[in-house]
Design a protein around this motif. Structure first.
Motif, PDB file in Angstrom:
ATOM      1  N   SER A 165       0.825  -1.212   0.000  1.00 11.46           N
ATOM      2  CA  SER A 165       0.000   0.000   0.000  1.00 11.46           C
ATOM      3  C   SER A 165       0.859   1.262   0.000  1.00 11.46           C
ATOM      4  CB  SER A 165      -0.942   0.019   1.210  1.00 11.46           C
ATOM      5  OG  SER A 165      -1.895  -0.992   1.092  1.00 11.46           O
ATOM      6  N   PHE A 166       1.907   1.257   0.825  1.00 12.06           N
ATOM      7  CA  PHE A 166       2.802   2.418   0.855  1.00 12.06           C
ATOM      8  C   PHE A 166       3.493   2.604  -0.493  1.00 12.06           C
ATOM      9  CE2 PHE A 166       2.355   2.348   5.447  1.00 12.06           C
ATOM     10  CZ  PHE A 166       2.409   3.696   5.744  1.00 12.06           C
ATOM     11  N   ALA A 167       3.967   1.512  -1.074  1.00  9.37           N
ATOM     12  CA  ALA A 167       4.641   1.597  -2.371  1.00  9.37           C
ATOM     13  C   ALA A 167       3.689   2.107  -3.450  1.00  9.37           C
ATOM     14  CB  ALA A 167       5.206   0.233  -2.757  1.00  9.37           C
ATOM     15  N   LEU A 168       2.453   1.605  -3.454  1.00 12.80           N
ATOM     16  CA  LEU A 168       1.491   2.044  -4.461  1.00 12.80           C
ATOM     17  C   LEU A 168       1.093   3.505  -4.280  1.00 12.80           C
ATOM     18  CD1 LEU A 168      -0.785  -1.109  -4.847  1.00 12.80           C
ATOM     19  CD2 LEU A 168       0.821  -0.164  -6.531  1.00 12.80           C
ATOM     20  N   VAL A 169       0.959   3.953  -3.039  1.00 17.14           N
ATOM     21  CA  VAL A 169       0.660   5.375  -2.804  1.00 17.14           C
ATOM     22  C   VAL A 169       1.792   6.232  -3.344  1.00 17.14           C
ATOM     23  CG1 VAL A 169       0.484   7.153  -1.019  1.00 17.14           C
ATOM     24  CG2 VAL A 169      -0.926   5.120  -0.875  1.00 17.14           C
ATOM     25  N   ILE A 170       3.020   5.850  -3.045  1.00 13.17           N
ATOM     26  CA  ILE A 170       4.179   6.620  -3.510  1.00 13.17           C
ATOM     27  C   ILE A 170       4.201   6.663  -5.038  1.00 13.17           C
ATOM     28  CG2 ILE A 170       6.703   6.595  -3.656  1.00 13.17           C
ATOM     29  CD1 ILE A 170       6.628   5.588  -0.680  1.00 13.17           C
ATOM     30  N   LEU A 171       3.986   5.518  -5.675  1.00  9.19           N
ATOM     31  CA  LEU A 171       4.043   5.468  -7.127  1.00  9.19           C
ATOM     32  C   LEU A 171       2.829   6.126  -7.797  1.00  9.19           C
ATOM     33  CD1 LEU A 171       5.435   1.875  -7.711  1.00  9.19           C
ATOM     34  CD2 LEU A 171       6.614   4.044  -8.107  1.00  9.19           C
ATOM     35  N   LEU A 172       1.633   5.704  -7.410  1.00  5.84           N
ATOM     36  CA  LEU A 172       0.435   6.158  -8.122  1.00  5.84           C
ATOM     37  C   LEU A 172      -0.003   7.571  -7.755  1.00  5.84           C
ATOM     38  CD1 LEU A 172      -1.707   2.894  -8.116  1.00  5.84           C
ATOM     39  CD2 LEU A 172      -0.533   3.940 -10.052  1.00  5.84           C
ATOM     40  N   ASP A 173       0.165   7.965  -6.504  1.00  5.25           N
ATOM     41  CA  ASP A 173      -0.304   9.289  -6.094  1.00  5.25           C
ATOM     42  C   ASP A 173       0.769  10.367  -6.203  1.00  5.25           C
ATOM     43  OD1 ASP A 173      -2.926   8.595  -5.625  1.00  5.25           O
ATOM     44  OD2 ASP A 173      -2.615   8.143  -3.510  1.00  5.25           O
ATOM     45  N   TYR A 174       2.021   9.969  -6.361  1.00  5.87           N
ATOM     46  CA  TYR A 174       3.077  10.974  -6.423  1.00  5.87           C
ATOM     47  C   TYR A 174       4.005  10.760  -7.624  1.00  5.87           C
ATOM     48  CZ  TYR A 174       1.328  12.187  -1.868  1.00  5.87           C
ATOM     49  OH  TYR A 174       0.499  12.571  -0.852  1.00  5.87           O
ATOM     50  N   VAL A 175       4.848   9.747  -7.595  1.00 10.30           N
ATOM     51  CA  VAL A 175       5.904   9.619  -8.609  1.00 10.30           C
ATOM     52  C   VAL A 175       5.342   9.556 -10.026  1.00 10.30           C
ATOM     53  CG1 VAL A 175       7.838   8.224  -9.419  1.00 10.30           C
ATOM     54  CG2 VAL A 175       7.497   8.558  -6.965  1.00 10.30           C
ATOM     55  N   ILE A 176       4.488   8.601 -10.304  1.00  8.36           N
ATOM     56  CA  ILE A 176       3.957   8.483 -11.674  1.00  8.36           C
ATOM     57  C   ILE A 176       2.977   9.618 -11.966  1.00  8.36           C
ATOM     58  CG2 ILE A 176       2.646   7.040 -13.284  1.00  8.36           C
ATOM     59  CD1 ILE A 176       3.724   4.593 -11.703  1.00  8.36           C
ATOM     60  N   ALA A 177       2.104   9.908 -10.996  1.00  7.77           N
ATOM     61  CA  ALA A 177       1.061  10.925 -11.199  1.00  7.77           C
ATOM     62  C   ALA A 177       1.628  12.287 -11.591  1.00  7.77           C
ATOM     63  CB  ALA A 177       0.199  11.050  -9.950  1.00  7.77           C
ATOM     64  N   PHE A 178       2.710  12.699 -10.953  1.00  7.61           N
ATOM     65  CA  PHE A 178       3.280  14.004 -11.282  1.00  7.61           C
ATOM     66  C   PHE A 178       4.332  13.912 -12.389  1.00  7.61           C
ATOM     67  CE2 PHE A 178       1.414  14.937  -7.148  1.00  7.61           C
ATOM     68  CZ  PHE A 178       0.809  16.156  -7.401  1.00  7.61           C
ATOM     69  N   SER A 179       4.994  12.779 -12.521  1.00  3.78           N
ATOM     70  CA  SER A 179       6.006  12.638 -13.570  1.00  3.78           C
ATOM     71  C   SER A 179       5.395  12.650 -14.967  1.00  3.78           C
ATOM     72  CB  SER A 179       6.830  11.366 -13.362  1.00  3.78           C
ATOM     73  OG  SER A 179       7.625  11.485 -12.203  1.00  3.78           O
ATOM     74  N   VAL A 180       4.137  12.214 -15.099  1.00  2.52           N
ATOM     75  CA  VAL A 180       3.516  12.227 -16.430  1.00  2.52           C
ATOM     76  C   VAL A 180       3.400  13.646 -16.989  1.00  2.52           C
ATOM     77  CG1 VAL A 180       2.254  10.061 -16.116  1.00  2.52           C
ATOM     78  CG2 VAL A 180       1.134  12.229 -15.568  1.00  2.52           C
ATOM     79  N   LEU A 181       3.481  14.656 -16.126  1.00  2.00           N
ATOM     80  CA  LEU A 181       3.425  16.042 -16.610  1.00  2.00           C
ATOM     81  C   LEU A 181       4.568  16.326 -17.580  1.00  2.00           C
ATOM     82  CD1 LEU A 181       2.563  17.888 -13.272  1.00  2.00           C
ATOM     83  CD2 LEU A 181       0.981  17.136 -15.071  1.00  2.00           C
ATOM     84  N   GLY A 182       5.666  15.611 -17.416  1.00  2.00           N
ATOM     85  CA  GLY A 182       6.818  15.786 -18.302  1.00  2.00           C
ATOM     86  C   GLY A 182       6.569  15.337 -19.729  1.00  2.00           C
ATOM     87  N   LEU A 183       5.491  14.635 -19.977  1.00  2.00           N
ATOM     88  CA  LEU A 183       5.154  14.178 -21.328  1.00  2.00           C
ATOM     89  C   LEU A 183       4.465  15.252 -22.170  1.00  2.00           C
ATOM     90  CD1 LEU A 183       3.757  10.647 -20.403  1.00  2.00           C
ATOM     91  CD2 LEU A 183       6.014  11.182 -21.365  1.00  2.00           C
ATOM     92  N   ALA A 184       4.140  16.364 -21.582  1.00  2.00           N
ATOM     93  CA  ALA A 184       3.386  17.408 -22.289  1.00  2.00           C
ATOM     94  C   ALA A 184       4.076  17.880 -23.566  1.00  2.00           C
ATOM     95  CB  ALA A 184       3.116  18.591 -21.365  1.00  2.00           C
TER      96      ALA A 184
END
Length: 178
Positions: free
Chosen positions: A68-87
């Motif tokens: 759960s901690f790993a998924l929160v870190i990945l889905l709610d932060y790392v991946i969620a905000f990193s996708v902004l770089g694809l703009a």
């Protein structure tokens, strides 16, 4: 731009009780970087912003297991905000720069919404009302702040692209920043 995005994220128009808020276009500076620079710099900036967001507003999951901690870190932060770089990659497919910037902003924020939607189903399900399907709760909760945020950010990015020469601005940056 990370600092500007962070300041804009702190002053929210409204905040939801379990995370998420509508801000004064806090994602726009990260999207602008993605429009100005190459893929590598855009992704590095977006990743760094994800780390700042996690440090400033981590919401621990309702269960205490490692997954759960790993998924929160990945889905709610790392991946969620990193996708902004694809703009930038998305925007460059358009001939009209303003339309491309608006479409790219909407696309990356929708990708971010998908991350939060999955997180809502996989992690935050205990918060869903008993009489409501978890997927419906997740899309409703996350859309309630991500859709307004997408609209505000798309307008802000479109205005910046329309009235600021980003190519000229990027050319003035130090050589090591390009």
């Amino acid at each position: 731009m990370i600092a500007l995005a962070t300041v804009l994220s702190i002053f929210a128009v409204y905040k939801l009780p379990n995370g998420g808020s509508v801000t004064f276009a806090s994602m726009a500076p990260i999207v602008v970087i993605a429009l100005m620079y190459d893929f590598g710099w855009a992704m590095l900036t977006a990743f760094a912003y994800s780390m700042v967001q996690m440090l400033l507003g981590f919401y621990p999951p309702p269960t205490q297991d490692f997954l759960s901690f790993a998924l929160v870190i990945l889905l709610d932060y790392v991946i969620a905000f990193s996708v902004l770089g694809l703009a930038g990659v998305i925007a460059r497919r358009f001939k009209n720069r303003v339309a491309g910037a608006a479409a790219a902003t909407c696309a990356v924020i929708l990708l971010r919404l998908c991350c939060h939607f999955l997180s809502g189903i996989l992690i935050w399900a205990p918060y869903a009302p008993e009489d409501m399907p978890v997927w419906l709760y997740s899309i409703g909760y996350n859309s309630s702040y991500m859709i307004p945020e997408m609209i505000v950010s798309a307008i802000a990015v479109s205005l910046v692209v329309r009235f600021v020469n980003l190519d000229k601005l990027a050319a003035r940056a130090p050589a090591h920043a390009q």
